[in-house]
Structures are given as C-alpha cells and as structure tokens.
Design an enzyme around this catalytic site. Structure first.
Site, PDB file in Angstrom:
ATOM      1  CG  HIS A  81      -1.945   0.877   1.221  1.00  0.00           C
ATOM      2  ND1 HIS A  81      -3.309   0.756   0.395  1.00  0.00           N
ATOM      3  CD2 HIS A  81      -2.304   2.426   1.340  1.00  0.00           C
ATOM      4  CE1 HIS A  81      -3.996   1.735   0.608  1.00  0.00           C
ATOM      5  NE2 HIS A  81      -3.241   2.637   0.739  1.00  0.00           N
ATOM      6  CG  ASP A 160     -10.723   3.611   5.414  1.00  0.00           C
ATOM      7  OD1 ASP A 160     -10.508   4.420   5.817  1.00  0.00           O
ATOM      8  OD2 ASP A 160     -10.453   3.120   4.310  1.00  0.00           O
ATOM      9  NE  ARG A 167      -8.194  11.123   6.298  1.00  0.00           N
ATOM     10  CZ  ARG A 167      -7.623  10.130   5.564  1.00  0.00           C
ATOM     11  NH1 ARG A 167      -7.687   9.017   5.341  1.00  0.00           N
ATOM     12  NH2 ARG A 167      -6.419  10.412   5.208  1.00  0.00           N
ATOM     13  CB  SER A 182      -7.262   5.575   6.372  1.00  0.00           C
ATOM     14  OG  SER A 182      -7.716   5.162   5.156  1.00  0.00           O
ATOM     15  CE  LYS A 186      -7.513   1.853   2.004  1.00  0.00           C
ATOM     16  NZ  LYS A 186      -7.762   3.268   2.524  1.00  0.00           N
TER      17      LYS A 186
END
Length: 426
Positions: A81, A160, A167, A182, A186
């Site tokens: 990520h 989220d 956001r 966040s 995930k």
C-alpha cells in the site's frame, strides 16, 4: 454516550476511550451520525491529533466495521500500500510482476484522495473492468489466476470508506492518525498476513518531510505488529511526480508501457525496491538484489504483461485496449507547453529544470477534472499532464516540456499558463 460529547471531548484535546471510538465508528457506519457531525470530529482529530492507543482503537474499530477476509486458503499473501503520490501508478505495474512470480496478489485499493491519484479510478478507465465484485469472487479470482485488484467492497472496512470520502471533501487528509488508521484498517480487513508500505514524502505526498514519513511508517508498523501482521515500510521521495504521466487513462498507458519494458527510471526504482521486499516477505528469497533481477526477468520475458492482461480479462475488462493503447479515449485538446520566454529572460541557450512541485501538478490535474473536489464528483478519465522534461533535464528554446490533456479549452489554456510557472529553471 452521544456524538456531541465525543466531538467536544476531542475538541478540548482530551483522549477518547475505546468505547467512544467504537461508538462513533459503529453509529456512523450505520448512518445514525450525520456527515456534518462526523466531519466535526474528524476536523478535531486533524487539529489535535490522537495518542497511539486512540489510533490503534480507531484502526481496529474501522477494520471490524464489516467483514474480515480470510485469505488463509491462499497461503502467504503479501499486500502493498502506498500513502499516496502524484503520478503513482506503481500498483498497476508491481502487482502483475509479483503475481507472475507465483506469489498470490489479493489487493483492495482506494480512490483518489485530494491531489493524489487512486488505483481504482485508474483501473476503471479500462473499459469494462469491474472493481466492485463480491468477496467470494475476489478470493476465487486469486485462486484461479493468482491476482485480483478491487475497490473497497461494502463489507470490507465500510467505516473507512465513508470517513475516507469525508476526509477528501473536508481537507483533513494530512493527518498521521487518520492516514495510519485508514491504511491499516483496510490492510487488516483485506486479510493479507504480510504488508509492505510505500510511505511517500515531499511536495507530492501528504507527509512533507522525511521525518514525518518515518513517524507515519513507525505508527503503521506498530499497528501491524499489534494486529499480528508482519509489516515493512519503505520511504519514497515524492518531490516531483512519479514517471511522466499524470491522469487516470494516461497513467494506465504508462503502466502498460512499463510492463512492456519501457519503464521510467524513477518508477523502476520504486517498483523494484517494494517488490524485492514483497518477495522476501513471501519467502521467495532473502537477497533483495536477486529478487530485483527476478522481477526484471519477468518484465523482459513478457510474463508480467501477460499476467496484467489476464487480470483485466478475468474482471471483464477489454484487453484490446491493453494490446493497443491508442484505443483509449483521448482528451479533446492536447496542448504543448514551452518555456521560450523564460529561457529568453535568462539569456542562456538552454536552462536546467531545478524544481517541479508534485503537489502543484497534482492540483492542476484535479483542476482539469482528473480528481475530486467534492466526494460526489465524477472524474474525467482522459485529462491530465504528460511531462517530457523533469528535474535535472536540459531545455532549449522551442522544446516542448509537457503536454496538457484537457476537455475544456479555457481550462486547458489556463493549465498551460500555470504549468509554465510550476517549472522552476536556472
């Protein structure tokens, strides 16, 4: 317990309990807390921060707001990520390479946030490609072809998904507790047991300094450890955009070119660095340099591109666009950008690009329609920017430094004017 008291407590810089955080996450997910109340709490968190315990509790509450995928039937699954960047098409290139080495790839990605692009928006520029499939189909796809890239489904970290969109619309993206919770919620919900994090820093990242990026990386590694997920973080500079294309379709085209072997040096460096660590975590070799060689081999022998085509076809995408990228819909106006006046002012024959702020270019792409200002905004997949010249490159009079791809002529011309100012030369 009520939301007004929780907002007031965080507004007054007090620590929220696990029960208060769980109450907020659960009730907001169910729709019992209004967006404007959630926005107030998120802004209070943005302004006043969170303790490590609060951040962990927020992460776990969000990850458990829906299903937790069980990927144990797939063996060792390594997820990757990025904390976001401009021109960041790494997932589109890296994940097919990893899958081509027989490491299962089961990845859930996000949409664009602020001026940074999102993998799901990019994948959706491929006609037919389905990013929203059932969890069962997601796992079956990985079992069948070794890879699946999807968006957040309704049942995976739904809290989220809602907070992420808020956001983006309320300018509260650049917060270590909110980014860490966040991303890690995930990752925990998506079921991977090992995680490689690409933590970006600089103009085009949410963390502007290397020190802040390290702080974010440490926070996420700690959350991973407490959640029983082996987590590695690699810091990546993002002062200028990654690669040369910014914009959804344009980045997909650059990713396809990269998988064919025509890969920009800065992109190549990031892809190999992250991929080498992923292969190590997957037990495919402890020598990072050897792992990089394996990855390059699978680009050269065509296995990585073949895996990307297989991914696209398996999720109902039209692979004729992968085979012939000229089929992608183009922007109506493709406008060249030159720095002739700037060069004349220096009285030199040629100048050198000194700075190219990624954040400003990301914002320019959003201005053209390539990103969202409000969470409901529809993205224009075709617009964006192609950079011919980047930091360190020489520029002569008459040379085109970039192209603006626009579907509105006035916006396109304004973008040309702005991009000329973004280029800092000497």
């Amino acid at each position: 317990m009520n939301i007004q008291e929780i907002i007031a407590k965080k507004r007054d810089k007090k620590e929220l309990s696990q029960e208060e955080i769980s109450f907020f996450v659960n009730e907001y997910t169910k729709g019992n807390i209004a967006d404007y109340q959630a926005s107030a709490l998120i802004m209070a968190i943005y302004l006043n921060g969170m303790t490590k315990e609060e951040t962990l509790n927020l992460t776990l509450a969000m990850s458990h707001s829906g299903d937790i995928l069980d990927l144990s039937s797939l063996g060792t699954v390594v997820d990757k990520h990025s904390t976001g960047g401009v021109g960041d098409k790494v997932t589109l290139i890296l994940m097919p390479i990893i899958a081509s080495t027989s490491v299962p790839v089961a990845k859930m990605s996000g949409r664009g946030l602020g001026y940074t692009g999102g993998t799901i928006d990019k994948l959706e520029s491929i006609p037919g490609y389905k990013t929203n499939i059932s969890e069962e189909e997601f796992i079956q796809n990985v079992k069948k072809i070794g890879i699946s890239l999807i968006g957040q489904t309704m049942n995976l970290a739904p809290a989220d998904k809602k907070i992420y969109a808020l956001r983006d619309a309320t300018s509260t993206t650049e917060s270590i507790p909110l980014i860490a919770s966040s991303i890690m919620s995930k990752k925990i919900a998506a079921g991977a047991n090992k995680i490689v994090l690409d933590v970006t820093y600089g103009s085009g990242a949410f963390m502007k300094t290397k020190e802040k990026a390290q702080e974010l990386a440490d926070e996420m590694i700690e959350i991973g450890k407490l959640a029983g997920r082996e987590t590695v973080a690699i810091l990546t500079p993002m002062e200028e955009p990654l690669g040369k294309n910014i914009g959804n379709t344009l980045e997909v085209i650059e990713a396809i070119e990269a998988l064919k072997g025509n890969i920009q040096n800065d992109v190549k460096e990031v892809v190999l660095e992250l991929g080498a660590s992923m292969l190590k975590l997957a037990g495919k070799g402890n020598d990072l340099e050897e792992n990089k060689k394996k990855m390059l081999e699978n680009i050269q022998n065509g296995k990585a591109l073949a895996k990307f085509k297989e991914l696209v076809q398996n999720q109902d995408g039209d692979i004729s666009y992968i085979e012939d990228t000229s089929k992608f819909e183009k922007a109506q106006y493709i406008l060249p950008v030159m720095l002739d006046k700037r060069i004349e002012e220096t009285t030199k024959q040629e100048v050198t690009v000194k700075r190219l702020k990624a954040e400003e270019i990301g914002k320019l792409s959003v201005y053209l329609g390539g990103g969202r200002i409000q969470k409901e905004d529809k993205i224009d997949q075709a617009v964006g920017i192609v950079l011919n010249k980047k930091v360190g490159d020489k520029v002569k009079k008459g040379e085109i430094v970039a192209y603006i791809h626009a579907n509105n002529k006035e916006k396109g011309e304004e973008a040309v004017r702005r991009l000329k100012e973004i280029y800092v030369v000497e």
